[in-house]
Structure formats: structure tokens, C-alpha cells
Design a protein around this motif. Structure first.
Motif, PDB file in Angstrom:
ATOM      1  N   UNK A  33      24.041  17.827 -32.672  1.00 44.92           N
ATOM      2  CA  UNK A  33      25.067  16.863 -33.094  1.00 44.92           C
ATOM      3  C   UNK A  33      25.614  17.116 -34.497  1.00 44.92           C
ATOM      4  N   UNK A  34      25.823  18.377 -34.832  1.00 47.70           N
ATOM      5  CA  UNK A  34      26.493  18.699 -36.098  1.00 47.70           C
ATOM      6  C   UNK A  34      27.906  19.181 -35.774  1.00 47.70           C
ATOM      7  N   UNK A  35      28.890  18.669 -36.529  1.00 45.95           N
ATOM      8  CA  UNK A  35      30.289  19.063 -36.316  1.00 45.95           C
ATOM      9  C   UNK A  35      30.614  20.311 -37.120  1.00 45.95           C
ATOM     10  N   UNK A  36      31.474  21.172 -36.567  1.00 46.48           N
ATOM     11  CA  UNK A  36      31.749  22.461 -37.202  1.00 46.48           C
ATOM     12  C   UNK A  36      33.237  22.742 -37.387  1.00 46.48           C
ATOM     13  N   UNK A  37      33.552  23.388 -38.494  1.00 46.22           N
ATOM     14  CA  UNK A  37      34.826  24.080 -38.678  1.00 46.22           C
ATOM     15  C   UNK A  37      34.502  25.571 -38.732  1.00 46.22           C
ATOM     16  N   UNK A  38      35.428  26.394 -38.250  1.00 47.96           N
ATOM     17  CA  UNK A  38      35.192  27.835 -38.173  1.00 47.96           C
ATOM     18  C   UNK A  38      36.370  28.562 -38.828  1.00 47.96           C
ATOM     19  N   UNK A  39      36.070  29.502 -39.723  1.00 51.18           N
ATOM     20  CA  UNK A  39      37.122  30.263 -40.413  1.00 51.18           C
ATOM     21  C   UNK A  39      36.990  31.739 -40.045  1.00 51.18           C
ATOM     22  N   UNK A  40      38.122  32.387 -39.727  1.00 53.52           N
ATOM     23  CA  UNK A  40      38.081  33.831 -39.479  1.00 53.52           C
ATOM     24  C   UNK A  40      39.375  34.476 -39.940  1.00 53.52           C
ATOM     25  N   UNK A  41      39.263  35.685 -40.477  1.00 46.59           N
ATOM     26  CA  UNK A  41      40.427  36.398 -41.002  1.00 46.59           C
ATOM     27  C   UNK A  41      41.320  36.922 -39.867  1.00 46.59           C
ATOM     28  N   UNK A  42      40.740  37.131 -38.680  1.00 41.75           N
ATOM     29  CA  UNK A  42      41.543  37.597 -37.541  1.00 41.75           C
ATOM     30  C   UNK A  42      42.334  36.434 -36.955  1.00 41.75           C
ATOM     31  N   UNK A  43      43.409  36.772 -36.216  1.00 38.69           N
ATOM     32  CA  UNK A  43      44.286  35.733 -35.659  1.00 38.69           C
ATOM     33  C   UNK A  43      43.690  35.086 -34.414  1.00 38.69           C
ATOM     34  N   UNK A  44      42.605  35.658 -33.897  1.00 39.19           N
ATOM     35  CA  UNK A  44      42.036  35.179 -32.649  1.00 39.19           C
ATOM     36  C   UNK A  44      40.517  35.161 -32.787  1.00 39.19           C
ATOM     37  N   UNK A  45      39.827  34.364 -31.973  1.00 35.14           N
ATOM     38  CA  UNK A  45      38.367  34.382 -32.030  1.00 35.14           C
ATOM     39  C   UNK A  45      37.851  35.631 -31.310  1.00 35.14           C
ATOM     40  N   UNK A  46      36.586  35.970 -31.563  1.00 33.88           N
ATOM     41  CA  UNK A  46      35.971  37.080 -30.840  1.00 33.88           C
ATOM     42  C   UNK A  46      35.563  38.264 -31.697  1.00 33.88           C
ATOM     43  N   UNK A  47      36.029  38.293 -32.954  1.00 33.48           N
ATOM     44  CA  UNK A  47      35.612  39.378 -33.840  1.00 33.48           C
ATOM     45  C   UNK A  47      35.916  40.746 -33.241  1.00 33.48           C
ATOM     46  N   UNK A  48      34.945  41.677 -33.384  1.00 28.11           N
ATOM     47  CA  UNK A  48      35.161  43.028 -32.873  1.00 28.11           C
ATOM     48  C   UNK A  48      35.351  43.060 -31.358  1.00 28.11           C
ATOM     49  N   UNK A  49      34.699  42.115 -30.639  1.00 31.46           N
ATOM     50  CA  UNK A  49      34.831  42.089 -29.174  1.00 31.46           C
ATOM     51  C   UNK A  49      36.295  41.967 -28.758  1.00 31.46           C
ATOM     52  N   UNK A  50      37.047  41.168 -29.505  1.00 27.56           N
ATOM     53  CA  UNK A  50      38.460  40.956 -29.192  1.00 27.56           C
ATOM     54  C   UNK A  50      39.339  42.015 -29.844  1.00 27.56           C
ATOM     55  N   UNK A  51      39.074  42.320 -31.115  1.00 24.14           N
ATOM     56  CA  UNK A  51      39.980  43.187 -31.876  1.00 24.14           C
ATOM     57  C   UNK A  51      39.795  44.663 -31.556  1.00 24.14           C
ATOM     58  N   UNK A  52      38.555  45.066 -31.279  1.00 26.45           N
ATOM     59  CA  UNK A  52      38.290  46.497 -31.158  1.00 26.45           C
ATOM     60  C   UNK A  52      38.024  46.965 -29.739  1.00 26.45           C
ATOM     61  N   UNK A  53      37.305  46.155 -28.951  1.00 23.90           N
ATOM     62  CA  UNK A  53      36.962  46.704 -27.628  1.00 23.90           C
ATOM     63  C   UNK A  53      36.909  45.638 -26.532  1.00 23.90           C
ATOM     64  N   UNK A  54      38.038  44.926 -26.307  1.00 24.46           N
ATOM     65  CA  UNK A  54      38.011  43.845 -25.307  1.00 24.46           C
ATOM     66  C   UNK A  54      37.624  44.305 -23.896  1.00 24.46           C
ATOM     67  N   UNK A  55      37.955  45.563 -23.556  1.00 22.87           N
ATOM     68  CA  UNK A  55      37.675  46.030 -22.190  1.00 22.87           C
ATOM     69  C   UNK A  55      36.331  46.736 -22.073  1.00 22.87           C
ATOM     70  N   UNK A  56      35.597  46.833 -23.189  1.00 19.64           N
ATOM     71  CA  UNK A  56      34.333  47.577 -23.150  1.00 19.64           C
ATOM     72  C   UNK A  56      33.246  46.730 -22.480  1.00 19.64           C
ATOM     73  N   UNK A  57      32.521  47.300 -21.539  1.00 19.33           N
ATOM     74  CA  UNK A  57      31.425  46.527 -20.929  1.00 19.33           C
ATOM     75  C   UNK A  57      30.215  46.449 -21.861  1.00 19.33           C
ATOM     76  N   UNK A  58      29.560  45.286 -21.851  1.00 18.47           N
ATOM     77  CA  UNK A  58      28.326  45.073 -22.623  1.00 18.47           C
ATOM     78  C   UNK A  58      27.223  44.844 -21.601  1.00 18.47           C
ATOM     79  N   UNK A  59      26.085  45.512 -21.783  1.00 20.41           N
ATOM     80  CA  UNK A  59      25.044  45.487 -20.748  1.00 20.41           C
ATOM     81  C   UNK A  59      23.797  44.702 -21.139  1.00 20.41           C
ATOM     82  N   UNK A  60      23.707  44.244 -22.408  1.00 20.74           N
ATOM     83  CA  UNK A  60      22.426  43.661 -22.840  1.00 20.74           C
ATOM     84  C   UNK A  60      22.511  42.176 -23.148  1.00 20.74           C
TER      85      UNK A  60
END
Length: 342
Positions: A33-60
Motif C-alpha cells: 500500500x505505498x503509492x509511487x511516481x516513476x521517472x524515466x528519461x526515455x519516452x516510453x516504459x521498458x528501459x532497454x527491453x523497449x528501446x534496444x531489443x523489443x523483439x528479442x526473446x528472454x528465456x530466464x
């Protein structure tokens, strides 16, 4: 909960970084029950997953034999959504300083001011950008025919593609694009690659079969083209032997340059550009500042998304203890309690 009273916000926790670990930290904070604000320099959430390799499969990721990076982000965002986090995207945290009443005050490059009782730094590798090859006039081609990331493989169908570099990214994309491109040439300064042995042997097999041109030992020298449209990539050996490769697309994969940016000024104990924490609490050396994910280090640290998820759970409990010292946390498993109403 939307954007209230202009640019000034107050909340329980502010999370710096909206990659997978930052998103899961929203969920874990919500569970206590803690409320959050989130700040990121990219225009979208997801960090490297979104910016660098959205189509890359992750297995772990536990429970997913295979999941594409973009899909993982969609699911993490949905998991956090019931707790109504407020996202401040496309802005960098410029300063962080103690404010009155036990709050931290964080100011962003867009002038957003957020006061929070606890800060969780989930900044991954910090601010990241591609290492540019030192080629004259390359800027004119960037985003048109020179790309540092592949977000959609299909956009290279039928094109003549030159890939430069010798790491996993270069080799993996050579293997992948060989299936759709008209021609794939791989330029590397030596015959040995710094890639997974299995991938390298697949590359060599495609070269033997004439599906990929291996241009070694060469380095990029110059680009031919007009109005951002590439026509050829010129390469040369160290002895000055030159070669022209007709090309529509150049993908230079020389890794990322990482920098903590302003985070380096926050007085946190750093070790080789990473933040030292106590893994039992995710606490840094400054009270109320916690850190999780790839940005942190401690003895035995594993750089895996799943380790970051576990650290996020620890940080949320620690933040709760800081914000509500008088109320011990009677933790219930989500399997018995369900997700609390926001």
C-alpha cells in the motif's frame, strides 16, 4: 490519480527508472500500500527491453519458457496498473536533495518536482546511448539508413544490410536478418567474434553457405550516399586495403556507452559506476534511498532481471518500514490476500 497541482507532487515512493525492475517495484510497493511516481528519461516504459531489443526473446523469466522483451513489459505494466502509478517520462532526474519533514525532493529536466518519503533507484546501466563509429557525416544518415538498434526486423526485408561489430548483438542480428535481407555483410576487424560459441558457429555455417558475407579483417572508413540515403559502405584494412560494399542500411553495433548521469552526484557509495547496497534491505549509504537491479552491486550480485525483481520486493518492504515505523508489516502472500484495492 492524475497530475495534481501543476508540477509539484507528493507521494510515498519515487522510482527512478521504468525498466522491468522499476515496473515490478511499483507492484511490490503497491502490495504494501505505498503509492509511487516513476521517472524515466526515455519516452516510453521498458528501459532497454523497449528501446534496444523489443523483439528479442528472454528465456530466464520464471514461468515463461520464452517471452519477447516487449511482451514482458506489457505484462509488467499491466501488473503495476491497479496501483495507479504516475509516470513522468521523457525527463531526466536533475537533482535530489533532502526536504523538510523527512522527504526527499526530486527535480527533473522538465521542471517536475516530486517529494517522496523514499526513493528507489532502478536505473539499470544508467543513461545509455550507442557508441558511434567515428565516420564523417554519419549524423545525416542516422534514423534513415544508419540504425543503432533494430526494433522491427521486417523493415530490412529485401535490403542490402551491412552490420559492423563482433559481439553478440552483431552476430545475433546477422543470423536473424539473413532470413529477410537481400544481402547481409558483417564487417569486423578480426576473424574471431566475442559472441556465444553456438551463435558464432551458426554464423560461420551461413558464411560457408553463401548466405552472409564476412568482411574481415576490415574497419569502417566512410559512407557514400545522398540526403540520408546510403549507397555504399567503404571499409579498409589496417594496411590500407580498401573495399566498397554496396548497401542500403548500416547497423553499427559497437556497444553502449553507459553513464550514471546526475545520479553520480547524489553522494551514494559507488563501486565501478555501480551503487553499493546492503542486499538484505536494498539500502544505500543514504537513509531513504534504496537501489535495485543492474545499477547495484554487492558481493555475489547476479546481473539478471530476476535478481532485480527480488531486490525490488526487498526495497518495497524497506520503504514501508521507513514510512510506517509504527506499524509492523503483517505480510500476507498474494495467493491468500489477493491484490489490495488501490
Amino acid at each position: 490519480m492524475g497530475m495534481n497541482n501543476g508540477h509539484m507532487h507528493q507521494t510515498d515512493v519515487v522510482i527512478v527508472g521504468a525498466g522491468p525492475v522499476g515496473l515490478f517495484a511499483v507492484f511490490e510497493c503497491g502490495m504494501v500500500r505505498l503509492r509511487c511516481h516513476v521517472v524515466d528519461v526515455l519516452e516510453d516504459v521498458g528501459g532497454q527491453c523497449t528501446a534496444l531489443y523489443p523483439e528479442k526473446p528472454i528465456y530466464d523469466i520464471p514461468g515463461f519458457p520464452r517471452v519477447e522483451a516487449a511482451e514482458l513489459i506489457v505484462r509488467l505494466k499491466a501488473q503495476a496498473a491497479p496501483f495507479q502509478p504516475v509516470y513522468h517520462l521523457g525527463q531526466q532526474v536533475q537533482s535530489l536533495e533532502p526536504a523538510t519533514g523527512g522527504f526527499w525532493q526530486l527535480t527533473t529536466s522538465k521542471g517536475t518536482v516530486i517529494q517522496a518519503r523514499a526513493v528507489i533507484v532502478a536505473a539499470g546501466v544508467g543513461a545509455f546511448g550507442p557508441n558511434r563509429p567515428p565516420l564523417d557525416g554519419i549524423e545525416a544518415f542516422e534514423g534513415k539508413s544508419v540504425f543503432y538498434y533494430v526494433t522491427q526486423r521486417e523493415s530490412f526485408r529485401g535490403k542490402r544490410v551491412v552490420i559492423a561489430g563482433g559481439g553478440d548483438t552483431a552476430v545475433d542480428w546477422a543470423l536473424s536478418l539473413a532470413e529477410v535481407a537481400a544481402r547481409v555483410s558483417v564487417v569486423h576487424r578480426r576473424d574471431r567474434f566475442r559472441a556465444a560459441p553456438e551463435s558464432e558457429s551458426r554464423l560461420k555455417a551461413l558464411v560457408a553457405a553463401g548466405k552472409i558475407d564476412l568482411v574481415v579483417p576490415y574497419q569502417l572508413q566512410s559512407l557514400d550516399g545522398v540526403d540520408g540515403r546510403l549507397m555504399a559502405v567503404n571499409v579498409a584494412t589496417l594496411d590500407g586495403v580498401e573495399k566498397k560494399i554496396p548497401a542500403d542500411i548500416l547497423l553499427p553495433f559497437f556497444g553502449l556507452s553507459m553513464s550514471l548521469g546526475p545520479i553520480a552526484e547524489w553522494g551514494l557509495a559507488l563501486e565501478r559506476n555501480q551503487i553499493s547496497i546492503d542486499p538484505a534491505t536494498a539500502a544505500t549509504n543514504r537513509p531513504g534511498l534504496f537501489a535495485v537491479g543492474d545499477v547495484v552491486t554487492y558481493p555475489g550480485k547476479l546481473k539478471l532481471i530476476l535478481t532485480g525483481f527480488a531486490e525490488a520486493a526487498v526495497a518495497a518492504r524497506s520503504a514501508y518500514g521507513l514510512i510506517h515505523p509504527e506499524q509492523p508489516l503483517h505480510f500476507e502472500y498474494s495467493t491468500t490476500s489477493g491484490v489490495p484495492a488501490a
